[in-house]
Design an enzyme around this catalytic site. Structure first.
Site, PDB file in Angstrom:
ATOM      1  N   LYS A 151       2.804 -21.662  -9.077  1.00  0.00           N
ATOM      2  CA  LYS A 151       1.703 -21.824  -8.124  1.00  0.00           C
ATOM      3  C   LYS A 151       0.393 -21.213  -8.671  1.00  0.00           C
ATOM      4  CE  LYS A 151       4.261 -23.391  -4.518  1.00  0.00           C
ATOM      5  NZ  LYS A 151       5.480 -23.775  -5.266  1.00  0.00           N
TER       6      LYS A 151
HETATM    7  C1  LIG Z   1       6.399 -24.747  -5.370  1.00  0.00           C
HETATM    8  C2  LIG Z   1       7.498 -24.648  -6.355  1.00  0.00           C
HETATM    9  C3  LIG Z   1       8.211 -25.792  -6.789  1.00  0.00           C
HETATM   10  C4  LIG Z   1       7.939 -27.182  -6.253  1.00  0.00           C
HETATM   11  O1  LIG Z   1       6.702 -27.718  -6.668  1.00  0.00           O
HETATM   12  P1  LIG Z   1       6.052 -28.947  -5.885  1.00  0.00           P
HETATM   13  O2  LIG Z   1       4.719 -29.135  -6.472  1.00  0.00           O
HETATM   14  O3  LIG Z   1       5.975 -28.494  -4.435  1.00  0.00           O
HETATM   15  O4  LIG Z   1       6.937 -30.112  -6.043  1.00  0.00           O
HETATM   16  C5  LIG Z   1       9.203 -25.615  -7.735  1.00  0.00           C
HETATM   17  N1  LIG Z   1       9.515 -24.394  -8.211  1.00  0.00           N
HETATM   18  C6  LIG Z   1       8.861 -23.280  -7.809  1.00  0.00           C
HETATM   19  C7  LIG Z   1       9.283 -21.966  -8.354  1.00  0.00           C
HETATM   20  C8  LIG Z   1       7.839 -23.363  -6.881  1.00  0.00           C
HETATM   21  O5  LIG Z   1       7.197 -22.244  -6.481  1.00  0.00           O
END
Ligand SMILES: *Cc1c(COP(=O)(O)O)cnc(C)c1O
Length: 501
Positions: free
Chosen positions: A118
């Site tokens: 993120k």
């Molecule tokens: C948010 C997240 C995801 C999923 O990503 P998206 O863009 O929502 O598909 C996968 N792994 C982790 C560790 C995340 O924080």
């Protein structure tokens, strides 16, 4: 290269006015409830991509962002990018390094301040938003509201802390986040941040935030005080566009390492929840990056696997709490953008989304499904297989995957077996194993009874080559700055009080 001069954004549902990127980033959601999409797709050629091998990550980001955010000047973008990725906030100067394992190259997206992917977007979004406020002459203050089940809240706090003219209020459920995630949020510094625990579960927190957003009288009251509400979740274009960069970056790194020839097609396998990460890969492909297949990896909440195999999106199903919690999602918001680009039919998108809201289901039909399958392959794995994968990769490579990345690794293996593809495939790794240390230690068969969070980190460190990330290690001595708890019914009052400050 074929840049678009004055790229505009419009809604996937066809309503509302076209917007320049700065306005789209301030608004977040289009006026008709749809998502902003670029009206044209910038195209790049192999020379553009080949040059990337000689550029730093920040320079790579400047090239890609410049193609999409055409209303920002080069200086503005460079400033945003250097505040996001510079200054030692990432613990690897390559920002998104590719690690070569025997079976797959791993794209590590977790070297940012909160140890999850993120950060790649949430370090940059606040900078883009702040610059957008200046550019558009918007005079309001922005109050960002976030309901979080863990990763997003901390990453948003880190990104928005001490950003001028923006305040951020994060609600998390009392019982719903891990000890580490709790500490990460409650120790957050910054004069514009506030963190509140809501009595209840994640849905309570999320519904509370949604109610605040849709409370017209409340929003008018804030507006009278020159405050506008906004959101940091992954439907904002300013969160998606930073993610396109690392697909190009990974490709350039593979060329540079001699693992592929420039122009050679590769695949990516992406652990998926809200469909933001993998959608960024789709944009990269549409722009001309030589990507053949994007493999969509899910956990037991396999609504996307079913959709990409059958064309039926059906959220009416059991919800599972898994060991890859950031992918525990039944409505993948960014899918709407993919469907728009594949159909170019806003009226149809509007109707499917209406069906999803009212009946919990829609079906795209054989022709659209066929098109989707040309680019996407999908699979899912349960918790047992996820743990087995962590164990297996550790035994073979002495490399510790986190639970989300392990889901992708396993699905990538299944994809190779099923399709016989010989193309190089990059597994996208979305979190540091330290962030999910309990499940990872379980998977590795390490005893963890009676150990507190920090002993668990130490234990994992003794098995793992890479050290405990600074942001997690420093939690041990960090002061708790946020202790407020509230009833679900008091969330609005919390927002109002914080807006006044
Ligand atoms: C948010 C997240 C995801 C999923 O990503 P998206 O863009 O929502 O598909 C996968 N792994 C982790 C560790 C995340 O924080």
């Amino acid at each position: 290269m074929n840049g678009v001069k004055d790229l505009k954004y419009s809604s996937t549902r066809g309503g509302g006015a076209k917007a320049a990127s700065a306005e789209a980033i301030i608004q977040g959601l289009a006026a008709d409830g749809g998502l902003f999409v670029p009206e044209e797709m910038p195209a790049v050629d192999l020379d553009f991509i080949a040059e990337f091998s000689r550029l730093s990550y920040e320079e790579r980001a400047a090239r890609i962002l410049g193609l999409f955010l055409t209303d920002y000047t080069a200086e503005e973008l460079a400033g945003c990018i250097s505040r996001a990725y510079g200054g030692g906030k990432f613990d690897d100067v390559r920002i998104a390094p590719v690690r070569m394992l025997k079976d797959f190259p791993i794209l590590e997206l977790w070297h940012g301040p909160t140890s999850a992917f993120k950060d790649m977007a949430l370090q940059l979004l606040p900078q883009l938003l702040q610059t957008a406020l200046k550019k558009t002459g918007e005079r309001a203050e922005i109050l960002i509201l976030v309901a979080t089940s863990g990763d997003t809240g901390k990453a948003a706090l880190e990104g928005f802390a001490d950003v001028d003219r923006i305040k951020i209020l994060v609600f998390y459920p009392t019982g719903g986040v891990s000890k580490i995630q709790n500490l990460q949020m409650c120790t957050q510094k910054g004069k514009n941040v506030c963190v509140v625990a809501v009595e209840g579960n994640f849905d309570d927190a999320q519904n509370g935030v949604k109610e605040i957003f849709s409370d017209k009288a409340f929003c008018d009251k804030l507006a009278a005080r020159n405050v506008k509400l906004s959101s940091a979740n992954s439907i904002n274009w300013g969160r998606l566009v930073p993610q396109i960069v690392y697909y190009f970056s990974a490709y350039a790194d593979l060329v540079e390492k001699g693992a592929i020839q420039a122009g050679e097609e590769i695949d990516f396998c992406v652990p998926t929840g809200n469909f933001g990460d993998i959608l960024a890969g789709y944009y990269a492909k549409r722009m001309g990056l030589p990507v053949a297949q994007l493999v969509c990896a899910s956990n037991s909440n396999n609504v996307l696997t079913d959709f990409l195999q059958t064309g039926v999106y059906d959220k009416k199903r059991d919800f599972y709490k898994t060991i890859s919690p950031s992918m525990d999602i039944l409505i993948s918001s960014n899918l709407e953008r993919l469907l728009y680009h594949e159909t170019n039919d806003a009226a149809q998108i509007k109707d499917w989304m209406r069906q999803l809201a009212s009946e919990g289901r829609y079906e795209v039909g054989a022709a659209v499904l066929q098109k989707l399958k040309e680019t996407f392959w999908a699979g899912w794995v349960d918790d047992a297989a996820t743990k087995a994968t962590i164990r297996e990769v550790y035994a073979k490579e002495h490399y510790v995957l986190d639970t989300h990345s392990a889901v992708a690794y396993r699905v990538a293996q299944a994809y190779k077996k099923d399709t016989g593809s010989k193309r190089p495939l990059v597994v996208v790794s979305t979190a540091s194993p330290y962030k999910f240390n309990e499940s990872v230690l379980d998977a590795l068969g390490a005893a963890r009874e009676g150990l507190d969070e920090f002993s668990l980190l130490d234990k994992l460190a003794s098995l793992n080559e890479s050290p405990i990330p600074q942001g997690l290690a420093s939690l041990k001595d960090a002061a708790i700055l946020h202790k407020t708890t509230c009833e679900k019914t008091a969330m609005r009052a919390m927002a109002e009080n914080f807006a006044k400050k």
